[in-house]
Scaffold this motif. Structure first.
Motif, PDB file in Angstrom:
ATOM      1  N   THR A 166      -2.161  48.723  29.764  1.00  0.00           N
ATOM      2  CA  THR A 166      -1.482  47.656  29.812  1.00  0.00           C
ATOM      3  C   THR A 166       0.004  48.302  29.098  1.00  0.00           C
ATOM      4  O   THR A 166       1.126  48.152  29.556  1.00  0.00           O
ATOM      5  N   LYS A 167      -0.335  48.762  27.751  1.00  0.00           N
ATOM      6  CA  LYS A 167       0.871  49.412  27.154  1.00  0.00           C
ATOM      7  C   LYS A 167       1.592  50.690  27.614  1.00  0.00           C
ATOM      8  O   LYS A 167       2.624  50.869  27.756  1.00  0.00           O
ATOM      9  N   THR A 168       0.531  51.558  28.518  1.00  0.00           N
ATOM     10  CA  THR A 168       0.984  52.688  29.059  1.00  0.00           C
ATOM     11  C   THR A 168       2.007  52.343  30.177  1.00  0.00           C
ATOM     12  O   THR A 168       3.022  52.872  30.441  1.00  0.00           O
ATOM     13  N   ILE A 169       1.560  51.377  30.966  1.00  0.00           N
ATOM     14  CA  ILE A 169       2.337  50.933  32.082  1.00  0.00           C
ATOM     15  C   ILE A 169       3.536  50.244  31.772  1.00  0.00           C
ATOM     16  O   ILE A 169       4.525  50.463  32.385  1.00  0.00           O
ATOM     17  N   ASP A 170       3.626  49.370  30.542  1.00  0.00           N
ATOM     18  CA  ASP A 170       4.860  48.877  29.985  1.00  0.00           C
ATOM     19  C   ASP A 170       5.648  50.014  29.677  1.00  0.00           C
ATOM     20  O   ASP A 170       6.953  50.055  29.844  1.00  0.00           O
ATOM     21  N   TYR A 171       5.155  51.138  28.978  1.00  0.00           N
ATOM     22  CA  TYR A 171       6.217  52.338  28.575  1.00  0.00           C
ATOM     23  C   TYR A 171       6.601  53.071  29.750  1.00  0.00           C
ATOM     24  O   TYR A 171       7.884  53.229  29.698  1.00  0.00           O
ATOM     25  N   LEU A 172       5.823  53.102  30.808  1.00  0.00           N
ATOM     26  CA  LEU A 172       6.361  53.864  31.984  1.00  0.00           C
ATOM     27  C   LEU A 172       7.406  53.095  32.738  1.00  0.00           C
ATOM     28  O   LEU A 172       8.598  53.720  33.286  1.00  0.00           O
ATOM     29  N   ASP A 173       7.136  52.055  32.662  1.00  0.00           N
ATOM     30  CA  ASP A 173       8.092  51.024  33.350  1.00  0.00           C
ATOM     31  C   ASP A 173       9.307  50.815  32.774  1.00  0.00           C
ATOM     32  O   ASP A 173      10.437  51.044  33.426  1.00  0.00           O
ATOM     33  N   THR A 174       9.319  51.257  31.350  1.00  0.00           N
ATOM     34  CA  THR A 174      10.467  51.079  30.592  1.00  0.00           C
ATOM     35  C   THR A 174      11.242  52.376  30.651  1.00  0.00           C
ATOM     36  O   THR A 174      12.750  52.424  30.757  1.00  0.00           O
ATOM     37  N   PHE A 175      10.626  53.370  30.517  1.00  0.00           N
ATOM     38  CA  PHE A 175      11.224  54.732  30.451  1.00  0.00           C
ATOM     39  C   PHE A 175      11.380  55.619  31.639  1.00  0.00           C
ATOM     40  O   PHE A 175      11.930  56.565  31.618  1.00  0.00           O
ATOM     41  N   ALA A 176      10.441  55.461  32.584  1.00  0.00           N
ATOM     42  CA  ALA A 176      10.792  55.850  33.841  1.00  0.00           C
ATOM     43  C   ALA A 176      12.138  56.025  34.484  1.00  0.00           C
ATOM     44  O   ALA A 176      12.600  55.010  34.754  1.00  0.00           O
TER      45      ALA A 176
END
Length: 114
Positions: free
Chosen positions: A65-75
């Protein structure tokens, strides 16, 4: 006065000698393919969506969940077409190492890419 040994431990030296300076040294990751954050977001989101559609266990851990949130934010690029276009552009520059191309791909900015 008490003569107890110190309670803190010595800081362990980090393993490996990876560094991205003017001489690229990635240790065991030297020849590993790398992804931009946008590419990683596409891969992970597609895998999670496929598992949900197939009714398989997604195993949504806190780390996922944190990885997806990070990628959604910074991709930087959200659309598949834009991610592929950036990858084609970067792949045409053979003078860059795969790691360098992935780093450059995270810093591109084009209008209307979001």
């Amino acid at each position: 006065m008490s003569h107890h040994p110190p309670t803190s431990r010595a800081k362990a030296q980090p393993g490996g000698n990876e560094e991205a300076t003017n001489v690229l040294n990635l240790g065991e990751f030297q020849d590993v393919d790398t992804l931009t954050l946008s590419e990683a977001a596409l891969v992970i989101n597609a895998l999670v969506a496929k598992r949900r559609n197939d009714r398989k266990n997604v195993n949504e851990t806190e780390a996922l969940t944190k990885t997806i949130d990070y990628l959604d934010t910074f991709a930087r690029f959200k659309k598949k077409e834009n991610v592929e276009a950036v990858e084609r552009l970067l792949s045409s520059h053979k003078e860059f190492h795969k790691f360098e191309r992935a780093q450059l791909g995270m810093h591109f900015y084009c209008r209307n890419t979001f």
